[in-house]
Scaffold this motif. Structure first.
Motif, PDB file in Angstrom:
ATOM      1  N   THR A  60      -5.230  10.854   4.389  1.00  0.00           N
ATOM      2  CA  THR A  60      -5.285  11.820   5.350  1.00  0.00           C
ATOM      3  C   THR A  60      -4.737  11.272   6.634  1.00  0.00           C
ATOM      4  OG1 THR A  60      -7.290  12.416   4.127  1.00  0.00           O
ATOM      5  CG2 THR A  60      -6.862  13.482   6.034  1.00  0.00           C
ATOM      6  N   VAL A  61      -5.159   9.813   6.781  1.00  0.00           N
ATOM      7  CA  VAL A  61      -5.068   9.343   8.248  1.00  0.00           C
ATOM      8  C   VAL A  61      -3.460   9.067   8.263  1.00  0.00           C
ATOM      9  CG1 VAL A  61      -5.199   7.252   9.637  1.00  0.00           C
ATOM     10  CG2 VAL A  61      -7.379   8.453   8.423  1.00  0.00           C
ATOM     11  N   PHE A  62      -2.848   8.510   7.319  1.00  0.00           N
ATOM     12  CA  PHE A  62      -1.494   8.093   7.254  1.00  0.00           C
ATOM     13  C   PHE A  62      -0.365   9.085   6.513  1.00  0.00           C
ATOM     14  CE2 PHE A  62      -3.885   3.923   7.800  1.00  0.00           C
ATOM     15  CZ  PHE A  62      -3.413   3.569   8.746  1.00  0.00           C
ATOM     16  N   TRP A  63      -0.935  10.405   6.473  1.00  0.00           N
ATOM     17  CA  TRP A  63      -0.318  11.308   5.890  1.00  0.00           C
ATOM     18  C   TRP A  63       1.268  11.117   6.025  1.00  0.00           C
ATOM     19  CZ3 TRP A  63      -1.474  14.663   2.027  1.00  0.00           C
ATOM     20  CH2 TRP A  63      -0.583  15.793   2.110  1.00  0.00           C
ATOM     21  N   LYS A  64       1.600  11.490   7.413  1.00  0.00           N
ATOM     22  CA  LYS A  64       3.037  11.534   7.912  1.00  0.00           C
ATOM     23  C   LYS A  64       3.686  10.077   7.343  1.00  0.00           C
ATOM     24  CE  LYS A  64       3.896  10.598  12.727  1.00  0.00           C
ATOM     25  NZ  LYS A  64       2.541   9.915  13.057  1.00  0.00           N
ATOM     26  N   GLU A  65       3.105   9.075   7.768  1.00  0.00           N
ATOM     27  CA  GLU A  65       3.745   7.866   7.465  1.00  0.00           C
ATOM     28  C   GLU A  65       4.108   7.719   6.001  1.00  0.00           C
ATOM     29  OE1 GLU A  65       1.005   8.323   9.242  1.00  0.00           O
ATOM     30  OE2 GLU A  65       1.675   7.491  11.337  1.00  0.00           O
ATOM     31  N   LYS A  86       4.501   9.927   3.808  1.00  0.00           N
ATOM     32  CA  LYS A  86       5.571  10.937   3.328  1.00  0.00           C
ATOM     33  C   LYS A  86       7.005  10.528   3.825  1.00  0.00           C
ATOM     34  CE  LYS A  86       6.233  15.982   4.529  1.00  0.00           C
ATOM     35  NZ  LYS A  86       5.403  16.865   5.251  1.00  0.00           N
ATOM     36  N   ILE A 116       3.568  -0.476   4.758  1.00  0.00           N
ATOM     37  CA  ILE A 116       2.906   0.827   3.897  1.00  0.00           C
ATOM     38  C   ILE A 116       3.005   0.635   2.635  1.00  0.00           C
ATOM     39  CG2 ILE A 116       3.169   3.358   3.886  1.00  0.00           C
ATOM     40  CD1 ILE A 116       4.181   3.285   6.841  1.00  0.00           C
TER      41      ILE A 116
END
Lengths: 260, 426
Positions: free
Chosen positions: B163-168, B170, B189
């Motif tokens: 949830t916290v690193f969703w965009k990273e 992706k 990552i």
């Protein structure tokens, strides 16, 4: 957005005595080149000349054996937010579960930074970028269902959404249809007119003088760099492409003679 | 009457489902980055990590195990990419060498330790879901099996990170180079993701063992990727499939009185097979149906075109016999019923005839056919004798837009044989 006061603002990127090596074997030797702001710049050279490597070195994606790169007078790390990258189309998996809008939105991530979430402003910017490349009708389309030219436009839109000052593009014209090529060129020119600098690896020598203001000619070393009119000469092309261009020239001449 | 499941069987089901949830989420990263083999490598290679942690700490303490496994998991990921880079070994071969060697080392370590302590190779390899209820812990005044608590904790951490690193996540999954150029280190990552996957594998060991955990990591995401083309939905579907496999597998195993871990993995495989056949967009059945409906459309258009030629054009080679032939056989019969149903053809004294709507449709097909013939003849300089057959195939695929473009291009009112090209009514 370009910060108001940029040190040495006439030079977008300054590559100083750059050597890049893979497994100690240098693929780029002692490259010195300065790229002016607000121009379209082509990098040309034969296969294996190190064109993509130069691009990656400018982005800090490959370790430098020696030399340094300055972007708007800063280190690569400091200048990250000012640099947009358009990789080769083949470098990503087009079956990835994402739509065109999702890919373009990724362009806004750099300014968001870690942890901040995509919101309405980012989505609006992505949509505007899609519109600018004429792809707004395809926003919800899964990227694998797009044609090659459309995929390239999506990549370009992503770069636009990044809103950088300097763009590094790896063969933006590769494998696209004529209509897309014109559309991409229009977008690049619009970017230049807005003060952006675009450096693109380019393969089609015929269109270099027509499309690009400056040219960097590369063959493992820097052969020449400067305004296309001054630098893109037969002599420099021969130096860049070695004997091959010479042979091609002879062949073309032979065909011409045989035909008349 | 016996209850549906006993209390300890419910705990087996809950543990298996929690394992499915955790692996279903964590495995998405591997499938999205096309690194499924790395999952195989990590789950095998952490065996010596577990054994080493056990030998060093002397306990089966979860944290010691987790640390040992993560360290070796990261070493595997780093080691294989280093081997592939420096040793000029293809990356799949590098992985094959690294993980089998580490796995063998782990088996040796465990057999060595086995006579001194209670670490059973069988338990590590196949899991002990059946006995999950024996080892209990108390979490927030709830008593639950230790394996379930571990899996729930690992799932919580994994979902939080996601949830916290969703965009990273992706961005790195899709375009690692761009991510790095933007300042999101793809390497960092990636190794965090590898550590999470190693952690998920350890947490799953007690439930399904080190071998079957691969099925849990790769199966649900692979099925999900057949069912959706959206990033978020892929993860949600994968997690749901994992939970479903755990639940169905446990119930089936209890009813059949067989290995739960094995049954759960078989269910994972069956759900994948189901997705492969029945996925609405990419499934084999959907593909077959699409092809069949295309074959039918081609047949219907051929019937209409031939009927028109027979009845409206005196100099045509087509005969009523051709029409009859197109309308017989299983395919022809279906096509006939469809054409009658759509009121494109009617029956007059046992003979098929075109209705007015049928005639319009026939003209559309004929127009496409003759425009394409003209194009082949004029632009590709094919001889007149060669243009009919390719046009017979292409006529079914020329849209109205393409027909308009072709018409503007060939600028001719007659086809190469001199027959009139029907005009569009639009």
């Amino acid at each position: 957005m370009i910060p108001a006061a940029l040190p040495n603002a006439a030079i977008a990127i300054d590559v100083h005595d750059l050597t890049v090596a893979y497994h100690r074997k240098p693929v780029l030797w002692d490259v010195d080149v300065q790229v002016p702001v607000g121009k379209l710049i082509a990098i040309v050279g034969p296969n294996g000349a190190g064109k993509s490597t130069l691009l990656k070195a400018m982005l800090g994606l490959v370790p430098l054996a020696s030399g340094r790169v300055e972007i708007f007078g800063r280190s690569i790390r400091e200048a990250r937010a000012l640099v947009g990258y358009v990789p080769q189309r083949e470098s990503v998996d087009w079956d990835f579960p994402i739509d065109a809008m999702g890919v373009v939105t990724m362009g806004t991530y750099a300014q968001l930074g870690w942890l901040r979430r995509v919101g309405q402003p980012q989505r609006e910017r992505a949509l505007a970028a899609l519109k600018q490349v004429g792809m707004s009708d395809f926003a919800q389309r899964q990227i694998g269902q797009l044609s090659g030219g459309q995929q390239q436009r999506v990549f370009l839109a992503r770069a636009l959404a990044q809103d950088a000052a300097l763009y590094l593009m790896d063969e933006p014209f590769a494998g696209v249809d004529a209509a897309t090529e014109r559309a991409i060129l229009d977008v690049l020119r619009t970017m230049r007119d807005a003060g952006k600098t675009v450096i693109a690896v380019h393969h089609d020598l015929q269109t270099v003088p027509q499309y690009f203001d400056h040219v960097i000619m590369l063959n493992m070393r820097l052969v020449a760099a400067g305004p296309t009119n001054d630098v893109f000469t037969q002599e420099n092309l021969q130096k860049t492409y070695g004997g091959r261009l010479n042979l091609l020239e002879q062949a073309a001449e032979a065909v011409r003679r045989a035909g008349t | 009457m016996n209850p549906f499941l006993t209390s300890s069987e419910w705990w087996m089901l809950a543990t298996a489902s929690m394992c499915g949830l955790l692996c279903g989420v964590a495995g998405c990263y591997l499938v999205l980055r096309r690194m499924s083999l790395l999952g195989d490598a990590i789950t095998h290679a952490i065996l010596p990590g577990l054994a080493g942690a056990f030998l060093l700490s002397g306990t089966r303490d979860t944290w010691a195990m987790l640390t040992g496994a993560m360290v070796v998991g990261l070493l595997t990921a780093a080691g294989t990419s280093w081997l592939a880079r420096v040793g000029k070994v293809p990356s799949d071969a590098a992985m094959g060498v690294v993980f089998t060697s580490l796995f063998a080392l782990g088996v040796l370590l465990i057999s060595q330790a086995a006579d001194k302590v209670d670490l059973d190779p069988g338990c590590v390899l196949y899991g002990l879901l059946e006995f999950v209820d024996i080892d209990r812990v108390r979490v927030l005044s709830f008593e639950m099996p230790r394996a379930f608590a571990t899996l729930a904790g690992a799932s919580g951490i994994t979902l939080l990170l996601l949830t916290v690193f969703w965009k990273e996540i992706k961005l790195v999954s899709f375009d690692a180079a761009l991510a790095t150029s933007m300042g999101f280190s793809a390497t960092l990552i990636h190794y965090v993701a590898v550590a999470v996957i190693a952690g998920a594998s350890v947490a799953s060991f007690e439930a399904v063992g080190s071998i079957l955990v691969v099925a849990m990591l790769i199966g649900p995401p692979a099925s999900a990727s057949l069912l959706t083309q959206r990033f978020g939905r892929l993860i949600a579907i994968s997690a749901s499939l994992g939970v479903l496999s755990g639940a169905i597998g446990t119930i089936a195993a209890v009813r059949l009185n067989t290995s739960i871990a094995g049954t759960v993995s078989v269910v994972v495989g069956l759900l994948f097979a189901l997705a492969l056949f029945a996925s609405p967009s990419q499934g084999l059945i959907a593909t077959w149906l699409r092809r069949f409906s295309l074959t039918l459309r081609v047949r219907r258009e051929d019937v209409l075109g031939t009927l028109y030629r027979v009845h409206a054009e005196s100099n045509s080679r087509a005969t009523a016999r051709d029409v009859q032939q197109l309308l017989t056989g299983p395919l022809g019969t279906i096509a006939r019923y469809q054409l009658i149903w759509a009121k494109f053809i009617a029956s007059q004294q046992g003979q098929a005839v075109l209705t007015s709507t049928g005639q319009a449709e026939a003209l559309r097909v004929l127009r496409a056919h003759r425009l394409w013939e003209s194009y082949l003849w004029r632009d590709l300089s094919l001889p007149v004798s060669h243009v009919h057959d390719p046009s017979e195939r292409m006529e079914h695929f020329i849209t109205d837009d393409m027909a308009r473009d072709l018409e503007a291009h060939v600028q001719n009112e007659r086809d190469p044989q001199g027959r009139p090209i029907p005009q569009s009514d639009a």
